[in-house]
Design a protein around this motif. Structure first.
Motif, short mmCIF file in Angstrom:
data_model
loop_
_atom_site.label_atom_id
_atom_site.label_comp_id
_atom_site.label_asym_id
_atom_site.label_seq_id
_atom_site.Cartn_x
_atom_site.Cartn_y
_atom_site.Cartn_z
N LYS A 37 0.82 -1.20 0.00
CA LYS A 37 0.00 0.00 0.00
C LYS A 37 0.86 1.26 0.00
N LYS A 38 0.29 2.35 -0.49
CA LYS A 38 0.97 3.64 -0.41
C LYS A 38 1.17 4.00 1.05
N GLU A 39 2.38 4.43 1.38
CA GLU A 39 2.71 4.72 2.76
C GLU A 39 2.15 6.08 3.20
N PRO A 40 1.91 6.26 4.49
CA PRO A 40 1.40 7.53 4.99
C PRO A 40 2.31 8.70 4.61
N TYR A 41 1.70 9.82 4.29
CA TYR A 41 2.38 11.08 3.95
C TYR A 41 3.10 11.04 2.60
N CYS A 42 3.00 9.96 1.85
CA CYS A 42 3.65 9.87 0.54
C CYS A 42 2.70 10.36 -0.56
N ASN A 43 3.20 11.22 -1.41
CA ASN A 43 2.41 11.72 -2.54
C ASN A 43 2.58 10.81 -3.75
N TRP A 44 1.46 10.36 -4.29
CA TRP A 44 1.44 9.64 -5.56
C TRP A 44 0.49 10.38 -6.50
N PHE B 26 9.63 13.17 6.73
CA PHE B 26 9.67 14.50 6.11
C PHE B 26 8.40 15.30 6.39
N LYS B 27 7.70 14.95 7.47
CA LYS B 27 6.47 15.67 7.79
C LYS B 27 6.76 17.12 8.17
N GLU B 28 7.97 17.38 8.67
CA GLU B 28 8.34 18.75 9.03
C GLU B 28 8.39 19.59 7.75
N SER B 29 7.50 20.56 7.63
CA SER B 29 7.28 21.23 6.35
C SER B 29 8.42 22.14 5.91
N ILE B 30 9.35 22.46 6.82
CA ILE B 30 10.44 23.36 6.44
C ILE B 30 11.40 22.70 5.45
N PHE B 31 11.40 21.35 5.40
CA PHE B 31 12.31 20.63 4.51
C PHE B 31 11.56 19.94 3.39
N ASP B 32 12.15 19.99 2.20
CA ASP B 32 11.65 19.24 1.05
C ASP B 32 12.26 17.85 1.01
N GLN B 33 11.56 16.95 0.35
CA GLN B 33 12.14 15.67 -0.04
C GLN B 33 12.95 15.95 -1.30
N GLY B 34 14.21 16.28 -1.10
CA GLY B 34 15.05 16.77 -2.19
C GLY B 34 15.70 15.65 -2.98
N HIS B 35 15.38 15.57 -4.27
CA HIS B 35 15.98 14.56 -5.13
C HIS B 35 17.50 14.76 -5.25
N GLN C 85 27.14 10.62 14.28
CA GLN C 85 26.39 10.83 15.52
C GLN C 85 26.06 12.30 15.78
N ILE C 86 26.81 13.23 15.21
CA ILE C 86 26.56 14.64 15.52
C ILE C 86 25.84 15.38 14.40
N ALA C 87 25.39 14.65 13.38
CA ALA C 87 24.66 15.30 12.29
C ALA C 87 23.32 15.82 12.81
N TRP C 88 22.92 16.98 12.32
CA TRP C 88 21.57 17.49 12.61
C TRP C 88 20.54 16.53 12.03
N ARG C 89 19.41 16.42 12.70
CA ARG C 89 18.35 15.52 12.25
C ARG C 89 17.02 16.27 12.17
N MET C 90 16.20 15.89 11.19
CA MET C 90 14.85 16.43 11.10
C MET C 90 13.96 15.83 12.18
N LEU C 91 12.98 16.60 12.61
CA LEU C 91 11.98 16.07 13.54
C LEU C 91 10.80 15.57 12.72
N GLY C 92 10.73 14.26 12.54
CA GLY C 92 9.67 13.66 11.75
C GLY C 92 8.57 13.11 12.62
N GLU C 93 7.70 12.32 12.02
CA GLU C 93 6.55 11.77 12.72
C GLU C 93 6.96 10.84 13.87
N ARG C 94 8.11 10.18 13.72
CA ARG C 94 8.56 9.24 14.75
C ARG C 94 9.86 9.71 15.43
#
Length: 319
Positions: free
Chosen positions: A21-28, A132-141, A213-222
């Protein structure tokens, strides 16, 4: 006993159906079906799969000179049209590589979104759309979908989340998107080029790759799972007789808008020597080859593609 076996079989059947199935928050886009996505994903390879060596050879104009040992969190993922060097700890690609020809970018299929996690990766290794639920960031190709429009299947392969990095919207739809268009112009002009696109994780400006270990991380759904690159780079290569003509760009992944009339100057100021990319990324592509790194060999087109930053936020001006 029999009842238990029936329950187990039903559970397996349900799990298989659910996984498709299409995963949550994924655009098709309309018209993308589970059957089509399954067909595309069946063609995905590992570095050791039959046929992978040809894809790897075609993706680079020189031998692949980097390897991942068994203790590393990194691995090579192979698609029919490009390759990904993926970091499971960062849940992001470190670089991608592919050949781009003029005919690949002229005519082809229109953009068709099918974002999804990579089925080759374990749950703890991969990112998904919920990250990628945090809207400030794009899913960048990393490999743009417009570079793979020669077939519907090739384009669909670029919507794997293993091909995505967390990019600020202003960056992704601004200067980075313009650079991607410039690269396509060069493919048409020169007939064939090779593109290596990568992400740097240099949080404190030490001019070398930080520990994961010290890379910045996005705050996602989980929670905070997917790393945010500090910079993105492109290395573009073409052959001229016996030489490799190269240009490289290094840009900060930041929420900064570059105006249209300042874009050419920005792109030229972002050019760097390929040796700087090698040093800061930890990867030396084409080891032993002599690169001719001169911006005069790669003039920017007179008419640059327009930035698309007006689609980021309502309060951003449209340049």
């Amino acid at each position: 006993m029999l009842r238990g076996m029936i329950f187990f079989i039903l559970l397996l059947s349900f799990s298989s159906v659910y996984a498709l199935k299409k995963e949550p928050y994924c655009n098709w886009d309309k018209g993308v079906s589970v059957r089509f996505v399954k067909k595309v994903d069946k063609e995905l390879l590992s570095a050791k799969s039959r046929g992978a060596s040809k894809v790897i050879k075609d993706a680079l104009p020189f031998d692949l000179s980097v390897t991942a040992d068994s203790s590393s969190n990194e691995q090579l993922l192979v698609q029919p049209n490009y390759i990904i060097w993926y970091d499971s700890d960062l849940r992001s690609p470190l670089w991608v590589a592919y050949s781009l020809k003029g005919e690949d970018v002229r005519d082809g299929f229109a953009r068709e979104e099918s974002f999804r996690s990579d089925p080759r990766l374990e749950y703890w290794e991969k990112s998904d759309c919920a990250d990628f639920k945090e809207s400030i960031f794009d899913q960048g190709h990393m490999v743009p979908s417009a570079d793979m429009k020669q077939s519907r299947e090739a384009m669909a392969s670029t919507y794997l989340m293993s091909n995505m990095t967390a990019q600020h919207c202003q960056f992704n739809r601004g200067q980075w998107q313009v650079l991607e268009g410039v690269v396509r112009d060069w493919a048409e002009l020169y007939g064939q080029i090779w593109v290596v696109t990568g992400a740097l994780y240099d949080r404190y400006g030490g001019d070398e790759r930080d520990a994961d270990q010290i890379a910045w991380r996005m705050l996602g759904e989980r929670g905070a799972r997917v790393a945010i690159p500090s910079h993105q780079y492109k290395i573009v290569v073409r052959k001229d007789n016996e030489h490799f003509l190269t240009t490289a760009f290094l840009m900060s992944n930041e929420d900064v808008m570059v105006k249209k009339d300042e874009m050419a100057a920005y792109l030229n100021s972002s050019r760097v020597a390929v040796e700087e990319i090698f040093s800061r990324s930890g990867f030396e592509f084409g080891m032993g080859f002599e690169f001719h790194n001169d911006s005069k060999d790669w003039p920017l087109p007179r008419n640059l593609p327009p930035p698309l930053t007006s689609f980021c936020k309502d309060d951003y001006a449209d340049y």
